[in-house]
Every structure is written in C-alpha cells, then in structure tokens.
Design a protein around this motif. Structure first.
Motif, mmCIF file in Angstrom:
data_model
loop_
_atom_site.group_PDB
_atom_site.id
_atom_site.type_symbol
_atom_site.label_atom_id
_atom_site.label_comp_id
_atom_site.label_asym_id
_atom_site.label_seq_id
_atom_site.Cartn_x
_atom_site.Cartn_y
_atom_site.Cartn_z
ATOM 1 N N ASP A 1 -120.545 26.052 38.402
ATOM 2 C CA ASP A 1 -121.628 27.050 38.726
ATOM 3 C C ASP A 1 -121.789 27.707 37.574
ATOM 4 N N HIS A 2 -121.225 27.815 36.449
ATOM 5 C CA HIS A 2 -121.367 28.571 35.201
ATOM 6 C C HIS A 2 -121.168 27.627 33.892
ATOM 7 N N ASP A 3 -121.962 26.956 33.709
ATOM 8 C CA ASP A 3 -121.808 25.708 32.351
ATOM 9 C C ASP A 3 -122.645 26.243 31.347
ATOM 10 N N PRO A 4 -121.826 26.708 30.320
ATOM 11 C CA PRO A 4 -122.663 27.018 29.063
ATOM 12 C C PRO A 4 -123.233 25.923 28.541
ATOM 13 N N LEU A 5 -123.170 24.676 28.810
ATOM 14 C CA LEU A 5 -124.133 23.699 28.332
ATOM 15 C C LEU A 5 -125.224 23.391 28.887
ATOM 16 N N LEU B 1 -128.613 36.750 31.715
ATOM 17 C CA LEU B 1 -127.626 36.968 30.877
ATOM 18 C C LEU B 1 -126.381 37.027 31.192
ATOM 19 N N ASP B 2 -125.959 37.652 32.274
ATOM 20 C CA ASP B 2 -124.702 37.699 33.081
ATOM 21 C C ASP B 2 -124.084 36.269 33.213
ATOM 22 N N LEU B 3 -125.043 35.252 33.829
ATOM 23 C CA LEU B 3 -124.717 34.084 34.066
ATOM 24 C C LEU B 3 -124.019 33.175 32.992
ATOM 25 N N LEU B 4 -124.817 33.641 31.779
ATOM 26 C CA LEU B 4 -124.628 32.785 30.618
ATOM 27 C C LEU B 4 -123.173 33.563 30.025
ATOM 28 N N THR B 5 -123.030 34.876 30.017
ATOM 29 C CA THR B 5 -121.883 35.496 29.703
ATOM 30 C C THR B 5 -120.528 34.839 30.278
#
Length: 387
Positions: free
Chosen positions: A240-244, A227-231
């Motif tokens: 390194d943090h791609d919502p796609l 959840l932290d990664l997606l936020t």
C-alpha cells in the motif's frame, strides 16, 4: 441596505429587496460569527470586504475554491491516489544467451553513473537518433532484428537504441501565457515538471534507492497526504506504500546499470486548467539496461510514466508559489518481478530462475507509445513481448 455594485446586473435580473429586519439580523449574525472566530474584533473595513466577497461569491463572480485553493488541495491528494494504477509487469521471452563470469572490476563504468555520453561500439555503427516525439505515434515501433544486448551495446535489438540519452530526451515545449499566468509562470511549471521527472527516473542517487529530494521538493507542500504517502513508501515500502508508483529504484546489492546511459522518449504538453492554472501532461518511457555483479548478461527494464501536474495562480488561490500539484501519476512497468513490494524493481535475467509471483495478465509491448494508459485498465501482472 448596501447598494448593488455597478455592472453586477440589470434591473430585470436584480434580486428581490431584503426586509430591513431580516438584513439587520443577518448583519448581527455575521458580526457575531466573525467575533467568535477572529482573535480580535475586525475593523469596519474588514467587515465591508468580507461582505463584498460574500456577495461576489453568491453571484458567481469568484472562481471555485477561492477561499482555500484548487480542488486537489481540498481533496488533500486523494485524486492522485485514486488515479494510481498498478504496473503491468512481466518477464521477457526466453532467449538463449551465453553467460561468462568475470571479475566485477572488469565491468566498465560506475554503478548508476552520472555521465550522459554513449560509448562507441566496436560491434557496429551507432544507430541514427530519432527526431523528438511531438505527438503520439500511430503504431508501436517495428520489431528489430534479434540481437543480444552486451556491455558495449546494452540497447542492441531494442527500439530504444535510437532514443535520446537521459535528460536529453526530456525537452519541454516552448512556454506561452495561459489565462492569468504569464509566460514565465508557465515556463516555471514546465521546468518543475522536468525536475520531477529527471530526479525521479534518471538521477543516479534515486536509482540506487536514495531519497529523491529534488523531486519531492517541487511538489506543492499543501499536498500533505501525497507527500506523507511517498515518505512512508520510501522509508518502509509495502503493497500500500510503494515508491515505484513514482520513482525508479534498483537494489544496488543486486544490479547496476550496464554502462552509464538510460534511454528516454516521450513528450510534454500543457493547457489551461480549471483553477486559474496551467496543467502539464508528461508521458515518458525510460529504458534501463542492467547487469548483475560478476556477469556480462544484460537485462532491460522498461517503465512508462504518465504524470499530470498543475500550477495555479498564487494571486487567486492559496498555493505555494512555484510548486506543482500532482493530479495524476500512473505507470506501466516491463520486466520486473511480480508482487514484490520491497521498494525496488527486480529485472528478470534469462540465466536466472524467475522470481516473484507468476504473471497472470495479458502480454503487452512495453515500447508501444501509440496508446494512452487507460486509468481503468486491468491491474494484473502480465508479460512483455520484448525488452
């Protein structure tokens, strides 16, 4: 010494007696540890229950992870991250199209609208819909006659023209009891998976880049790392943090849906998991017809998503009732700019120069659902044979 519980073993398999002085030291050490960690002295019954659970665990009578939760919880989302793979992204084959500039107000429909109806086409009869997919097809769809997609027929020349519209294409199977989980609990897992897919890939707010609250809300809150990664990905996307990785998003300043329909095809299955749980496997392909402001040229972006989630029995594991844990999220994307990490999909239009890095990977058919997504496949950005 305490007696062995009835039914726990035969005389031939009983453990060797423990000397009284050894047992006394064990009890003393155990009670000292409990006093050191607890806010107050546990009752005699608490010590008895603790010792009984300790013995049951030693005999293998308790499921793995009974103390803290399933393996996904102990790994805090690392399994999902390890299974993530980059999309195969590319540009369509060059096709000559005529582009006519018109006023934006003449484009029908609302950008990223909410209606699920398909407009009738004056250009030809509507294609007969395909029956629901109940198993993996044995081959990719046959090549359709070349047709240029238009605002009135945005799926012309695409196999998706016969696919279901939006949410109608995500139909969970009939729920049945699984292990210790009731039919109702399995149905809950299926419906939560559906909510995740719909909000992540079809909701108009998500498509125009807003936060997918419903999708995030069905995920087990104990998966804090995920959840932290997606936020972070939604707030400040980068490589390194791609919502796609989980959500379909388009820049509303760049493109809008051509019409109000996203085509959907896939299937959902479930089976018993390893942690008094049900594991739901979802495999769906979404086809997005897109248009730029002031243009009638239509481009299509195709995304295939594979998601595995788990719902464990809250009576046996420390989990949040009704929430699903994400075990795997994988995707394959056709027709979006390579190596662009701004959190949006960028479809390539034939009349526009290419954007992003040149593709280096193989050519693939984004409509081919006959093969599983190999988690160990190459991660190069490739091209697609059709859109």
């Amino acid at each position: 010494m305490p007696e062995t519980e009835a039914g726990s073993g035969s005389p031939s398999s009983a453990p060797e007696p423990v000397a009284d002085d050894v047992w006394e030291k064990f009890v003393q050490d155990t009670e000292r540890d409990i006093r050191a960690s607890a806010p107050k002295e546990p009752s005699a019954r608490a010590r008895m229950v603790t010792e009984r659970l300790r013995q049951q665990e030693a005999r293998g009578e308790l499921p793995p992870g009974w103390r803290t939760g399933p393996a996904w919880q102990e790994m805090d989302g690392r399994a999902a991250r390890r299974r993530r793979r980059w999309a195969i992204v590319g540009v369509p084959l060059a096709v000559a199209v005529a582009v006519v500039a018109i006023r934006p107000s003449l484009i029908p429909g609302e950008p990223f609208g909410t209606s699920s109806t398909t407009a009738s086409s004056p250009e030809g009869p509507a294609a007969s819909p395909l029956p629901a997919e109940t198993a993996a097809p044995t081959a990719p769809p046959s090549m359709a006659a070349p047709e240029t997609p238009t605002l009135t027929r945005p799926f012309a020349g695409s196999p998706a023209e016969r696919w279901a519209d939006g949410e109608a294409g995500i139909t969970p199977p009939k729920a049945t009891p699984v292990g210790s989980l009731s039919k109702g609990q399995v149905e809950q897992a299926l419906q939560q998976t559906r909510k995740l897919l719909v909000d992540a890939n079809l909701d108009p707010a998500t498509l125009r880049g807003e936060r997918p609250e419903t999708a995030l809300g069905v995920i087990e809150p104990r998966q804090k790392e995920l959840l932290d990664l997606l936020t972070t990905a939604l707030r400040k996307p980068d490589k390194d943090h791609d919502p796609l990785w989980m959500f379909s998003r388009f820049d509303p300043d760049e493109v809008r849906l051509a019409g109000d329909v996203v085509k959907t095809r896939g299937r959902m299955t479930f089976k018993a998991g390893e942690h008094a749980s049900v594991v739901v496997h979802a495999d769906y392909t979404f086809v997005y017809p897109l248009v730029r402001e002031g243009s009638t040229e239509v481009a299509r972006t195709i995304i295939r998503r594979v998601v595995d989630v788990e719902l464990s029995d809250p009576a046996k594991y420390q989990v949040t009732p009704g929430k699903i844990a994400v075990l795997r999220y994988d995707q394959e994307i056709g027709n979006s700019a390579c190596d662009v990490y701004d959190g949006y999909l960028h479809p390539q239009f034939d009349s526009a120069p290419p954007t992003g890095a040149p593709p280096t990977g193989p050519t693939t058919d984004p409509y081919d659902r006959s093969k599983d997504l190999d988690v160990d496949r190459a991660q190069e950005c490739g091209t697609v044979s059709r859109t």
